[in-house]
Structures are given as structure tokens and as C-alpha cells.
Design a protein around this motif. Sequence first.
Motif, mmCIF file in Angstrom:
data_model
loop_
_atom_site.group_PDB
_atom_site.id
_atom_site.type_symbol
_atom_site.label_atom_id
_atom_site.label_comp_id
_atom_site.label_asym_id
_atom_site.label_seq_id
_atom_site.Cartn_x
_atom_site.Cartn_y
_atom_site.Cartn_z
ATOM 1 N N LEU A 83 33.108 44.912 42.631
ATOM 2 C CA LEU A 83 33.041 43.492 42.301
ATOM 3 C C LEU A 83 33.737 42.657 43.372
ATOM 4 C CD1 LEU A 83 32.302 41.221 40.363
ATOM 5 C CD2 LEU A 83 34.416 41.699 39.092
ATOM 6 N N ALA A 84 34.897 43.125 43.826
ATOM 7 C CA ALA A 84 35.624 42.395 44.865
ATOM 8 C C ALA A 84 34.822 42.339 46.166
ATOM 9 C CB ALA A 84 36.979 43.056 45.109
ATOM 10 N N GLN A 144 32.028 39.769 45.665
ATOM 11 C CA GLN A 144 32.567 38.402 45.688
ATOM 12 C C GLN A 144 32.906 37.955 47.101
ATOM 13 O OE1 GLN A 144 35.762 38.938 42.868
ATOM 14 N NE2 GLN A 144 34.520 38.229 41.126
ATOM 15 N N GLN A 145 33.441 38.865 47.890
ATOM 16 C CA GLN A 145 33.740 38.545 49.287
ATOM 17 C C GLN A 145 32.445 38.285 50.067
ATOM 18 O OE1 GLN A 145 35.894 41.602 51.379
ATOM 19 N NE2 GLN A 145 35.983 40.445 53.295
ATOM 20 N N ILE A 163 29.631 37.228 48.894
ATOM 21 C CA ILE A 163 29.078 35.940 48.473
ATOM 22 C C ILE A 163 29.794 34.795 49.196
ATOM 23 C CG2 ILE A 163 28.860 34.360 46.514
ATOM 24 C CD1 ILE A 163 28.533 36.840 44.730
ATOM 25 N N ALA A 164 31.109 34.879 49.240
ATOM 26 C CA ALA A 164 31.888 33.830 49.887
ATOM 27 C C ALA A 164 31.558 33.716 51.373
ATOM 28 C CB ALA A 164 33.386 34.097 49.697
ATOM 29 N N GLY A 193 28.674 36.789 41.401
ATOM 30 C CA GLY A 193 29.999 37.407 41.441
ATOM 31 C C GLY A 193 30.545 37.753 40.072
ATOM 32 N N THR A 194 29.658 38.014 39.106
ATOM 33 C CA THR A 194 30.084 38.371 37.753
ATOM 34 C C THR A 194 29.577 39.761 37.412
ATOM 35 O OG1 THR A 194 28.116 37.247 36.893
ATOM 36 C CG2 THR A 194 30.179 35.996 36.936
#
Length: 359
Positions: A19-20, A23-24, A26-27, A138-139
Motif C-alpha cells: 500500500l505504501a 501511495q508513493q 500515485i504521488a 491509494g486505498t
Amino acid sequence: MSTVLFDPAHGSDRSADLLARVQQAIAERTPLFIRGGASKTFYGRPVDAQPLDLAGHTGIVSYDPTELVITARAGTPLRELQAALERGGQMLACEVPCFGDNATVGGILAAGLSGPRRPWAGSVRDFVLGTRMISGLGTHLRFGGEVMKNVAGYDLSRLLAGSLGCLGVITEASFKVLPKYRCRVSLRQAMPLQMALDKLGEWGQQPIPLTAASHDGSTLYLRLEGNEGSVRAAAERLGGDALDDSYWDDLREQRLAFFDDPRPLWRLSVPALTAPLAIEGEQLVDWGGAQRWLKSSADADSIRQLAAAANGHATCFTPGVVDSPFQPLAAPILRFHQTLKRNLDPQGIFNPGRQYADV
């Protein structure tokens, strides 16, 4: 039947790390190539992206044979899941191909490929009950469940079957399983393809425990499975010579001599009773006629037009032959794919272009 249960902590739960990573990505708007055991990297278009490796995210989360459901993390080797089912006297009836020793649970769902039993038992999509997935928002989401009942709402778990990781990162999947058949008999009969198709059409209207049927151009191969009485009676009625059961494993895993032909390999999905297809090359019929494997040097347009004329479609299994191995989508269906992709993966970071260049 004894109960086989697993501790949810069994194996390695890397979901927080995954998940981390997502999320990275995506950012930073960094595309990701989702990878399990890399046994099916040949299937689909090449992806130029950073690898997101799920091979370490392993473990069977739960399995109770009395419930006919098994749940495993996406990186779990398929052989581990099958070994657990074997101990429970059960099986994943869609008979998925492995294409090597490294196939994973997430990979078989993402590829959505099924073996010789598919027309009689169902596809991978028919056996998935629930999934966990990391979305492009990111979920970490859960869809479906772990029980064999209808679930109200949008069935995203089944939509993930065959999506090739383009909609999200599958982290866990629950499958319906079935008891293994008590008796199996495989037969072969020499006959031309059209006669074989006619017989299969006739047998399909009768209570014959048929679970596989293929034809190599000169011989019809059959598999009967069920209780011993019905299988033995059907085998005596149909006749033919005994066939080693390993034939079906070799067909599923593309180990038959037919697949050694150096020409490109195509899979044509057509209505089961479609007449023999007239095209250059060698053909191997599977799924009782609904799947036609083709080894041919014919151009892609000719092969796809032939499949479309038979109300079917064609997929190239040999990398590098065509830009997209899948039959081009009609404009309305392509727009649906694009809309679904934008809603689940708005940044377009998951396996971009793996299925189609515009998805």
C-alpha cells in the motif's frame, strides 16, 4: 473429511508495504508493473514501468473444506494452494494453467485463463468469491466475501478476472472449491473433426459425465469424471482406447508436440459447434470445440477476421507478433474499459497498456 484451517498470520503479509509503495507511486505519478511469479509475462503487451513484486506476499489465510472456500494472499504459489486442496480432497475446478512452477494466486486471477474443464465446470471468474485490492486512489479495498451466495452490488471481484492487473493490485482472493471426482477415465477415438463436433453436440444433450474434449485433426480425446458407476457406464457406451490422464495436463500447460511448432500460436474462441476453420496452419481443438489453438503464419488481420466471422475472437499467445495480442475492441466497449480504468486508477499507474494501448 478433516478440517484444515490456517492462521491468518501464516506466510508473509506485506499488504502495508505494498500500500505504501502504491501511495508513493500515485504521488509521484510513477507507473507500476505488477508482478507475481512472472510465469505469464508473455501474455499481453509489454509494460515499461517499475516492478511491484508480490511474490513475497504469501500465505493461505483460511481454508475449511466443509465450507468449500479457500482464501490466500496474491503472491502465494499456486502449487501451495493446490497442495492444501489435495489434502482436503478438493480442487479448483476451473483447472488453471501454470506455465511453470512460479504461478501465483494473484496471477491466475489476473490472467483469467482456464483449462480443459472450463466449459463443464466454469472459468476462473465463476469461482472467485471475493478479493482485496489496492486501488489507484491509494486505498486498500475488499470486495465480495467468503461465502457461496449472491452479493448485492457491483461484483468487482469477478471483473478482476482477466484484467491483467490494469485495475488495481490484487492482494488477496477467495475461491470456491469443489470435491475431487471419485473416478476418471480418459479415452481416444480416431475420427475427423466434423464428425467429432457432431458427436459432441449429440452427447451434450445427454447425461454423460464429460469434463474435457479435444481433437488434434485426426483423433478425438475425451475425459469422463464423476462417480464410478456413471463414469464406467459412459466409457463402455462411448467406446475408444484408453488414454493416459497426463494428456490433459500436457494440453493445459502447452506441453504437447503441437505447441513446439515454431509458427505463432493463436487462441480462437468461437461457438463450440463451429465448423472446422479454413486457414493455413495446424489446429488443435479444445473445450469441446469452443477453443481452437492455431499454429499459423497467416497475418493477424486474416486470423481475426476469421474468428469474427465465426462470432468469436482471436488472441495471440506469441510475444512480439502483433502490437496488441487481443482482438481490437468495438468503440463502445473500449470507452467502457477506459471509464472503468479512470475510476479505479485515475493516474493510470497500474500495468499501463498491458491489455490495450489506450487503456
